[in-house]
Scaffold this motif. Sequence first.
Motif, mmCIF file in Angstrom:
data_model
loop_
_atom_site.group_PDB
_atom_site.id
_atom_site.type_symbol
_atom_site.label_atom_id
_atom_site.label_comp_id
_atom_site.label_asym_id
_atom_site.label_seq_id
_atom_site.Cartn_x
_atom_site.Cartn_y
_atom_site.Cartn_z
ATOM 1 N N LEU A 264 0.836 -1.203 0.000
ATOM 2 C CA LEU A 264 0.000 0.000 0.000
ATOM 3 C C LEU A 264 0.869 1.250 0.000
ATOM 4 O O LEU A 264 2.011 1.222 0.461
ATOM 5 N N GLN A 265 0.285 2.318 -0.554
ATOM 6 C CA GLN A 265 0.938 3.624 -0.455
ATOM 7 C C GLN A 265 -0.021 4.591 0.239
ATOM 8 O O GLN A 265 0.063 4.792 1.433
ATOM 9 N N CYS A 266 -0.980 5.141 -0.507
ATOM 10 C CA CYS A 266 -1.887 6.084 0.167
ATOM 11 C C CYS A 266 -2.894 5.349 1.046
ATOM 12 O O CYS A 266 -3.440 5.923 1.978
ATOM 13 N N GLY A 267 -3.162 4.102 0.729
ATOM 14 C CA GLY A 267 -4.054 3.309 1.563
ATOM 15 C C GLY A 267 -5.524 3.401 1.214
ATOM 16 O O GLY A 267 -6.357 2.773 1.861
ATOM 17 N N PHE A 268 -5.841 4.159 0.174
ATOM 18 C CA PHE A 268 -7.264 4.333 -0.122
ATOM 19 C C PHE A 268 -7.920 3.037 -0.587
ATOM 20 O O PHE A 268 -9.018 2.694 -0.181
ATOM 21 N N CYS A 269 -7.222 2.284 -1.418
ATOM 22 C CA CYS A 269 -7.792 1.042 -1.940
ATOM 23 C C CYS A 269 -7.636 -0.112 -0.962
ATOM 24 O O CYS A 269 -8.200 -1.186 -1.155
ATOM 25 N N THR A 270 -6.800 0.091 0.077
ATOM 26 C CA THR A 270 -6.308 -1.032 0.867
ATOM 27 C C THR A 270 -7.385 -1.853 1.591
ATOM 28 O O THR A 270 -7.340 -3.082 1.532
ATOM 29 N N CYS B 69 -6.279 0.413 -7.824
ATOM 30 C CA CYS B 69 -5.270 1.089 -7.016
ATOM 31 C C CYS B 69 -4.575 2.100 -7.911
ATOM 32 O O CYS B 69 -4.108 1.749 -8.987
ATOM 33 N N ARG B 70 -4.533 3.356 -7.466
ATOM 34 C CA ARG B 70 -3.905 4.381 -8.305
ATOM 35 C C ARG B 70 -2.474 4.657 -7.877
ATOM 36 O O ARG B 70 -1.841 5.558 -8.374
ATOM 37 N N CYS B 71 -1.948 3.904 -6.919
ATOM 38 C CA CYS B 71 -0.599 4.183 -6.432
ATOM 39 C C CYS B 71 0.412 3.094 -6.766
ATOM 40 O O CYS B 71 1.433 3.354 -7.365
ATOM 41 N N THR B 72 0.132 1.898 -6.351
ATOM 42 C CA THR B 72 1.205 0.900 -6.253
ATOM 43 C C THR B 72 1.632 0.285 -7.571
ATOM 44 O O THR B 72 2.708 -0.292 -7.661
HETATM 45 S S1 FES Z 1 -2.431 2.550 -2.259
HETATM 46 FE FE1 FES Z 1 -3.251 4.406 -3.038
HETATM 47 S S2 FES Z 1 -4.895 3.688 -4.217
HETATM 48 FE FE2 FES Z 1 -3.905 1.872 -3.706
#
Ligand code: FES
Lengths: 165, 274
Positions: free
Chosen positions: A101-107, A138-141
């Motif tokens: 995870l990065q921002c954690g929104f999708c987590t 997921c828009r980060c990982t």
């Molecule tokens: S960790 Fe940011 S959207 Fe998946």
Amino acid sequence: MAEERVEITLAVNGHDERVTVEPRWLLSDVLRRECGLLGVHVGCEHGVCGACTVLLDGEPVRSCLMFAVQAVGHQLTTVEALGTADNLDPVQQAFWEAHGLQCGFCTPGMVLTARALLDRDPHPSEETIRETLAGNLCRCTGYQFIVDAVLLAAEKRAALAEGSA
Amino acid sequence: MKPVRFKYQAPHTVDEAVKQLAEAGIDGKALAGGQSLVPMMNFRLARPAVLVDLNGVADLSGMAVHEDRVELGALTRHQAVADSERLRHALPLLAEAAGLIGHWGIRTRGTVGGSVVHADPSAEWPAVLTALSAELELVGPQGAHRVPAGEFVLGPLTTAIGMDEILTRIHIPRVPEARTAIEEVARRPGDFALAGAVVVSTSEDTRWTFFGLGGPPETVRLSADDARDEERVKRQLTERVAALDVTGDMHGGADWRRQVAVVVALRAWRRVAA
Ligand code: FES
Ligand code: FES
């Protein structure tokens, strides 16, 4: 139209929650606002992103595509039921260790979907993991670390099962 | 992105549901799995004043495998079809098709009947049920009647169902000697099919039923003689698909979609011809 409210009982994370809702309230909103379960993330509200995923009788559903009144009589599980900060669920621990995870929104949606997958199929192939998680954006990982995390979670769960056997 | 207010009804029987829908008239809407209707309500593209939730109607669930046919309750979830060993054995095409629909979290709620009645042009079920010559049982204030799946979808999001009718059961004949397959192209597994084809092949003929082309499912039939070798099949399919009414969208124009339709049709055919 006059505002119609009904009192319902939701079985959430092992206990009953009595809430008063309008029939049009989405399950995602009721879990967040009335039950205070802010781990239910709301991304798109039309079934595309998977952030709002909760388990309904152990199976993943999009809580933005159900009305709370429809969840009566079912067992709901949100990410809050998985582990605590000091005692993470093996899936959460694996996400941490594998940088899933990065921002954690999708987590929360990812973790719950992964949990349900491992309950069904303790040793999924990488392809199965990818196909299963295709419903969670997921828009980060870039997904690779999430796939790694689920593979690691499968190992951790197998080791735990062995240890307790 | 929240639905407008509506009156929520949760009938327990088919009769009750039909009555509630009849009373609501044009303002009423039946709710099955909600995987298409609820997004439309969230966007307020659909604003039913009365929502009749069919999920508590016991008569609409369940599946039965008979010698000569399979019967599905309209509220059978896609995932239940995909997971059923009995169905996989009795009519493998059903389980195969169910697995292609949406994502897991969609399949656990979405229903076969809901998908057929919604009639999205890219949906698998209308094509699969047309290809298998299934019959749809509709119940309204006047009682029950059956409609062949192939005559049910009239256009995009438009079917032969009456405002006060509900689809209760789906009857699918088993043709043990038929070989079947389904193939589609989507941008990710679970996304809307850009083109798809169901193939059903017997000693008499081979039929392809296409979906994802913008309108109702379209069937192309070749005699066993014409469906012998790949060159011939490809040539004839290309000609027949060129004549179909196809709509393009932002993912691809009509001609591109026709090409993809031929590609998936051939992929499916190779599997049944092998
Ligand atoms: S960790 Fe940011 S959207 Fe998946
Ligand atoms: S918020 Fe429910 S799927 Fe995006």
